[in-house]
Scaffold this active site. Structure first.
Site, short mmCIF file in Angstrom:
data_model
loop_
_atom_site.label_atom_id
_atom_site.label_comp_id
_atom_site.label_asym_id
_atom_site.label_seq_id
_atom_site.Cartn_x
_atom_site.Cartn_y
_atom_site.Cartn_z
N GLU A 194 1.25 -0.64 -5.23
CA GLU A 194 0.27 0.40 -5.56
C GLU A 194 1.05 1.57 -6.15
O GLU A 194 1.57 2.42 -5.42
CB GLU A 194 -0.52 0.84 -4.33
CG GLU A 194 -1.60 1.86 -4.66
CD GLU A 194 -2.26 2.45 -3.44
OE1 GLU A 194 -3.39 2.96 -3.58
OE2 GLU A 194 -1.67 2.42 -2.35
N ASP A 209 0.83 -1.20 0.00
CA ASP A 209 0.00 0.00 0.00
C ASP A 209 0.86 1.25 0.00
O ASP A 209 1.87 1.33 0.73
CB ASP A 209 -0.90 -0.01 1.24
CG ASP A 209 -1.77 1.21 1.34
OD1 ASP A 209 -2.68 1.34 0.52
OD2 ASP A 209 -1.52 2.04 2.24
#
Length: 577
Positions: free
Chosen positions: A301, A239
């Site tokens: 990401e 993330d």
């Protein structure tokens, strides 16, 4: 007794016997269909209105039938749930509302029996402010974890370079050291009286950023990753991976015209995002992950301005960083539209990356693709076209729960109904991400079969009476049936797995055509217009066989001669000998 690493290798071999021999030749993730699960919203096994790990396990049969190779589970660790799990309070346990470590181990075993791997979300940039590390760090300036987070004294409030924005956050004559903003509104610096200092938080104030310039932080985070790798997870989705480091001189980010959804100045995150040091960390992380068997994978990401920027995330010529940085430009790029020219350009660009592309159209942070690319009248037909691009191009495919049945975005219409904090602070310009996180729609019955509790954590979309797994499973022409068909064809066909991608008839404004090369090349034709389009016979000469078609009549054709693609129709063919 065999070592833990050797036991992990044995677990992989037992769970995936048919794949073990092939793994030495081609990493499993290269041809994978990866399915993101938002655990709060997938399946509620205990009737409390919130999804859980046992709820995921109860639906593994559906995922296997769909053809999923791996599930990515959004954060399921203990958390105050300020950002619904992306504020982690303990990296080595499961939040009690989702279950226990025993439940996770059982899910891992059950998924293996269904030939499905498990990928976890790993949030490395920040923790919750309730994490024991931060509680200790915030208590004083001289504790053992005092420099595990990014702290600063601030600057004098009457200093000559202080901006009006900084002045809004004055404490005891001090203001934040620069103009950096939280993604979710306000200053990225929060004052702590016990230390008489500010800490940095790129996201919510309850998500303090870790200090990755401290080697002890890297060790602790790598150890947390090893904890799950030792249990047998197939890898991690990382993330906000670009945000690990900040400019050590804390230089102001350049301002752009206007204000954002929270009313703050628009900034270009030049000094607070994507600093080069992050690649050194990922290189070491990849080396650590590569010590495990089974082709464990790192997915990033990675929002980039240009597809060429992905090169550094693969690791350049060394290919020693992420195996799968996400290409967000095809599905989320600026100006993305349901247009043959748009997809011809972005998909062709995607083929230039130095590694395996990873294409994404849906996730938990963006309105669903069926709404973004739909026109309100032909949404399902258009969604079938998007599914075709996702599953027949040269790329690993990443989808999101509900996308294969056409779940739509159910954005709250009243501020009092919003659960996502960014929607609360940004209303009405920013309405948050609740709309793409509503409960999975399994049946046309109460609560869509997601839960027995009528008060689910987010309301079930009212269209679940027609848009659900049960109903669509019985309809041969449903979106779900089309996904199953595409995934089965993808899995069975060598050209769709490994073939080079060549774009044909490049000037056609309505029909996108590409060929996946191989001993038996596959040609994909997608009509992006609302009118029938005559198929050009020179695209595939001679006799053909239909592998998949949205119009059953096309399946009877033995040649392209005289064929017409219906509005928004897809036709996938290969030549016959």
């Amino acid at each position: 007794m065999p070592s833990l690493a050797r036991r992990c290798a044995l677990c992989f071999a037992l769970a995936f016997p048919a794949l073990a021999a092939h793994a030495a030749q081609v990493p499993w993730w290269k041809h994978a269909v990866i399915y993101e699960i938002y655990p709060r919203s997938f399946g509620d096994s205990n009737g409390d209105g919130v999804g859980d790990l046992r709820g995921i396990a109860q639906h593994l049969d559906h995922l296997q039938k769909l053809g999923v190779d791996a599930i990515w589970i959004a954060p399921m660790y203990p958390s105050p749930q300020v950002d619904f799990g992306y504020d982690i309070a303990d990296y080595r346990r499961v939040d009690p509302q989702y279950g226990s470590l025993a439940d996770f181990d059982a899910l891992l075993r059950d998924a293996g029996k269904h030939h499905i791997r498990v990928i976890l979300d790993m949030v490395l940039n920040h923790t919750s402010d309730k994490h024991a590390w931060f509680v200790e760090s915030a208590s004083s300036r001289d504790n053992p974890k005092a420099d595990w987070y990014v702290w600063n004294d601030g600057v004098d409030a009457d200093g000559p370079a202080v901006t009006p924005f900084q002045k809004r956050f004055e404490h005891d004559g001090k203001v934040p050291p620069n103009n950096w903003e939280s993604v979710f509104g306000g200053s990225a610096w929060e004052w702590v009286p016990a230390r008489r200092q500010f800490y940095y938080h790129r996201f919510y104030r309850q998500q303090p950023d870790l200090n990755w310039r401290n080697p002890a932080v890297e060790k602790a985070m790598f150890d947390a990753m090893r904890f799950w790798l030792d249990r047998g997870v197939a890898g991690f989705r990382l993330d906000a991976i670009s945000t690990l480091f900040e400019n050590p001189q804390l230089r102001n980010d350049p301002e752009r015209p206007g204000t954002n959804a929270q009313g703050d100045p628009n900034l270009h995150s030049q000094f607070s995002d994507n600093l080069p040091e992050v690649h050194d960390v990922i290189r070491r992380m990849r080396a650590m992950v590569d010590t495990y068997p089974g082709d464990r994978v790192l997915i990033g990401e990675t929002y980039t301005a240009d597809v060429a920027d992905l090169d550094s995330w693969y690791g350049g010529t060394r290919h020693d960083q992420l195996q799968l940085p996400m290409d967000m430009l095809v599905g989320f790029g600026w100006g993305a539209k349901f247009d043959a020219g748009w997809f011809r350009k972005t998909l062709e660009d995607a083929q230039t990356v130095p590694g395996q592309p990873l294409i994404v159209f849906d996730n938990h942070d963006n309105p669903r693709s069926i709404d973004r690319f739909g026109d309100g009248s032909h949404d399902v037909q258009r969604a079938k076209a998007i599914a075709t691009l996702l599953l027949t191009t040269r790329a690993t495919a990443l989808t999101y729960y509900g996308a294969p049945i056409g779940m739509t975005t159910a954005t709250p219409t009243r501020k009092e109904d919003v659960r996502d904090p960014i929607g609360i602070t940004g209303w009405p310009k920013e309405k948050g991400r609740d709309g793409e996180r509503t409960p999975m729609q399994w049946t046309p019955g109460p609560q869509a079969g997601f839960s027995t509790d009528p008060h689910t954590w987010l309301p079930v979309n009212s269209n679940h009476v027609t848009v659900n797994v049960q109903t669509e499973s019985a309809e041969p022409d449903s979106l779900l049936s089309w996904y199953r068909t595409l995934i089965a064809v993808r899995r069975a066909n060598p050209a769709l797995r490994d073939g080079r991608m060549t774009f044909l008839d490049r000037d056609d404004p309505n029909v996108l055509v590409y060929r996946r090369d191989g001993a038996a090349p596959v040609t994909v034709l997608v009509n992006f217009s609302g009118q029938p389009q005559r198929v050009k016979t020179d695209l595939v000469r001679g006799a053909i066989r239909t592998l998949a078609a949205t119009d059953p009549a096309l399946a009877k054709a033995t040649t392209l001669d005289g064929a017409t693609l219906p509005p928004y129709g897809t036709w996938i063919v290969e030549p016959t000998k």
